[in-house]
Design a protein around this motif. Structure first.
Motif, PDB file in Angstrom:
ATOM      1  N   ARG A 176       0.862  -1.179   0.000  1.00 22.50           N
ATOM      2  CA  ARG A 176       0.000   0.000   0.000  1.00 22.50           C
ATOM      3  C   ARG A 176       0.897   1.227   0.000  1.00 22.50           C
ATOM      4  NH1 ARG A 176      -3.191  -2.334   5.105  1.00 22.50           N
ATOM      5  NH2 ARG A 176      -1.002  -2.940   5.453  1.00 22.50           N
ATOM      6  N   LEU A 178       1.331   5.413  -0.531  1.00 20.21           N
ATOM      7  CA  LEU A 178       0.814   6.782  -0.651  1.00 20.21           C
ATOM      8  C   LEU A 178       1.827   7.601  -1.422  1.00 20.21           C
ATOM      9  CD1 LEU A 178      -1.193   9.073   0.072  1.00 20.21           C
ATOM     10  CD2 LEU A 178       0.235   9.500   2.108  1.00 20.21           C
ATOM     11  N   HIS A 194       1.073   1.115  -9.913  1.00 21.50           N
ATOM     12  CA  HIS A 194      -0.183   0.403 -10.162  1.00 21.50           C
ATOM     13  C   HIS A 194       0.070  -0.781 -11.102  1.00 21.50           C
ATOM     14  CE1 HIS A 194      -4.315  -0.460 -11.333  1.00 21.50           C
ATOM     15  NE2 HIS A 194      -3.950  -0.306 -12.597  1.00 21.50           N
ATOM     16  N   LYS A 199      -1.061  -1.104  -4.365  1.00 17.74           N
ATOM     17  CA  LYS A 199      -2.316  -0.413  -4.102  1.00 17.74           C
ATOM     18  C   LYS A 199      -1.963   1.049  -3.873  1.00 17.74           C
ATOM     19  CE  LYS A 199      -6.669   0.246  -3.123  1.00 17.74           C
ATOM     20  NZ  LYS A 199      -7.656   0.262  -4.235  1.00 17.74           N
ATOM     21  N   THR A 201      -2.455   5.173  -3.617  1.00 14.89           N
ATOM     22  CA  THR A 201      -3.283   6.336  -3.269  1.00 14.89           C
ATOM     23  C   THR A 201      -2.474   7.588  -3.579  1.00 14.89           C
ATOM     24  OG1 THR A 201      -4.425   5.143  -1.507  1.00 14.89           O
ATOM     25  CG2 THR A 201      -4.510   7.544  -1.434  1.00 14.89           C
ATOM     26  N   SER A 203      -2.165  11.673  -3.128  1.00 12.71           N
ATOM     27  CA  SER A 203      -2.598  12.847  -2.361  1.00 12.71           C
ATOM     28  C   SER A 203      -2.059  14.095  -3.038  1.00 12.71           C
ATOM     29  CB  SER A 203      -2.063  12.773  -0.919  1.00 12.71           C
ATOM     30  OG  SER A 203      -2.264  14.002  -0.247  1.00 12.71           O
ATOM     31  N   LYS A 229     -11.318   4.262 -10.202  1.00 16.11           N
ATOM     32  CA  LYS A 229     -10.987   3.968  -8.802  1.00 16.11           C
ATOM     33  C   LYS A 229      -9.850   2.952  -8.665  1.00 16.11           C
ATOM     34  CE  LYS A 229     -14.514   6.522  -7.565  1.00 16.11           C
ATOM     35  NZ  LYS A 229     -14.316   7.894  -7.058  1.00 16.11           N
ATOM     36  N   ILE A 231      -6.814   3.764  -8.946  1.00 11.69           N
ATOM     37  CA  ILE A 231      -5.949   4.569  -8.091  1.00 11.69           C
ATOM     38  C   ILE A 231      -6.855   5.525  -7.323  1.00 11.69           C
ATOM     39  CG2 ILE A 231      -4.229   6.431  -8.063  1.00 11.69           C
ATOM     40  CD1 ILE A 231      -2.820   5.064 -10.366  1.00 11.69           C
ATOM     41  N   GLU A 232      -6.724   5.528  -6.010  1.00 16.93           N
ATOM     42  CA  GLU A 232      -7.523   6.444  -5.189  1.00 16.93           C
ATOM     43  C   GLU A 232      -6.857   7.809  -5.177  1.00 16.93           C
ATOM     44  OE1 GLU A 232      -9.463   6.782  -0.690  1.00 16.93           O
ATOM     45  OE2 GLU A 232      -7.831   5.361  -1.095  1.00 16.93           O
ATOM     46  N   LEU A 234      -6.914  11.535  -3.551  1.00 17.51           N
ATOM     47  CA  LEU A 234      -7.373  12.401  -2.470  1.00 17.51           C
ATOM     48  C   LEU A 234      -7.001  13.834  -2.823  1.00 17.51           C
ATOM     49  CD1 LEU A 234      -6.172  10.272   0.585  1.00 17.51           C
ATOM     50  CD2 LEU A 234      -8.449  10.292  -0.463  1.00 17.51           C
TER      51      LEU A 234
END
Length: 376
Positions: A176, A178, A194, A199, A201, A203, A229, A231-232, A234
């Motif tokens: 995971r 970020l 990815h 996983k 995310t 920001s 979705k 890739i998330e 924020l």
């Protein structure tokens, strides 16, 4: 002599004497040394890391934004097997070949830690590399502008799972991750991680990714991955703290309220740009100006206010923001300007005008294209 009288320090006994010391073994440092040596100037390059150090820390298989003809140096064509833009590996191979072809004296892993004028002759410079001193008539600071990752300035930023560089993508499989940032480095990292099964995310502190500053071939893919979705994203979020167990983020919701997120990640990549190491500028007393602490120099000669000390390459841009103005493709002319000025001072061969222009780094036509339509 009276006790109150000062004694001028004696010059350091040099281990080596040359015409010019070039600090920095990147493309422009190498190109500048080649241009000088073509004109009879004994130039030696010192590089703190490996050849092309900045490029060497790019993630494997990262491709240039600029076309190959714009990042080639010293008149040597840069060709790739599939005619695509050069990768990190292809360009480093190219740099090694150019250095070998021109027999450029480059000393890698040789950090310049001190530069000072010779006490009895301010037009001579003494350069310390490790414990040795090199004496020269001139110094060229081709030190680049991306030495250290920008910091978030939040608690926990120095934890071992936080990094300002994308490493080998394979490392992140099944993890995971970020990624903090929203421009080229961050977007490319998000896509690549990815693809290898991380996983991801993302920001970013703005409402959406910027329209510019993202490689055109990456934009459709990152937009699609965010929409689906995979890739998330924020948006309008900022990291406020990092611990071994979690990352705290503050996000602005559509209604304007602030919302605090507590999320767990195995890795945190802070890909928010880089800053220049200004140690040598400050040590020499070179004046700098905003934005970014750009060194002050003569645009016709590239000489700073210190006689015999020049700047070249992206070093002239200081610490650049996300909207870069100085990049490799518009710095080739620096090599010719510096060489021409040194020749005028009697350093190097005679009949300099013809020699300096005998093998220009880029054709006038290409220079016009770069000025009108920069790719970087």
């Amino acid at each position: 002599m009276k006790p109150s009288e000062s004694i001028d320090p004696a010059p350091h006994e040099p281990n080596r004497v040359c015409d010019v010391v070039v600090v920095g073994g990147g493309p422009i440092g190498i190109e500048t040394a080649i241009e000088m040596r073509r004109n009879g100037i004994d130039a030696v390059v010192f590089e703190a890391g490996p050849l092309g150090h900045t490029i060497s820390w790019w993630a494997p298989q990262t491709r240039w934004f600029s076309s190959n003809d714009r990042i080639s140096i010293a008149g040597v064509p840069l060709n790739t097997i599939d005619q695509a833009k050069a990768s990190r590996e292809e360009y480093l191979t190219y740099l090694r070949s150019v250095v070998d072809q021109f027999r450029v004296p480059v000393e890698t892993f040789s950090k310049v830690d001190k530069i000072e004028a010779r006490p009895d002759d301010p037009r001579r410079w003494q350069v310390r590399v490790r414990s040795k001193w090199i004496e020269a008539s001139a110094v060229v600071l081709a030190i680049g502008g991306t030495d250290h990752p920008n910091r978030l300035n939040v608690p926990g930023e120095d934890l071992p799972h936080v990094d300002g560089y994308l490493r080998e993508a394979h490392h992140y499989h099944g993890r995971r991750v970020l990624i903090v940032g929203g421009r080229n480095s961050a977007v490319e990292a998000a896509i690549r991680l990815h693809r290898v099964g991380a996983k991801v995310t993302l920001s970013y502190h703005r409402e959406e990714l910027p329209e510019t500053s993202i490689k055109y071939w990456l934009r459709p893919e990152i937009d699609g991955l965010i929409r689906s979705k995979a890739i998330e994203a924020l948006f309008e979020s900022r990291v406020t703290a990092i611990t071994p167990e979690r990352v705290d983020l503050d996000q602005i919701l559509p209604d304007g309220r602030h919302h605090t997120l507590h999320m767990h990640f195995d890795d945190v990549l802070t890909l928010i740009g880089y800053e220049q190491d200004k140690t040598l500028f400050k040590q020499l007393g070179i004046r700098m100006e905003d934005p970014g602490g750009k060194p002050i120099y003569d645009d016709e000669t590239m000489e700073t206010e210190l006689p015999g000390v020049y700047v070249a390459g992206t070093a002239v841009g200081g610490t650049q923001s996300s909207k870069y103005q100085v990049f490799l493709e518009n710095c080739h002319v620096h090599a010719v300007k510096i060489t021409k000025h040194l020749l005028e001072y009697g350093i190097g061969s005679r009949n300099t005008e013809a020699k300096t222009q005998a093998k220009p780094s880029a054709s006038p036509e290409l220079n016009r294209q770069i000025e009108m339509n920069p790719e970087s």
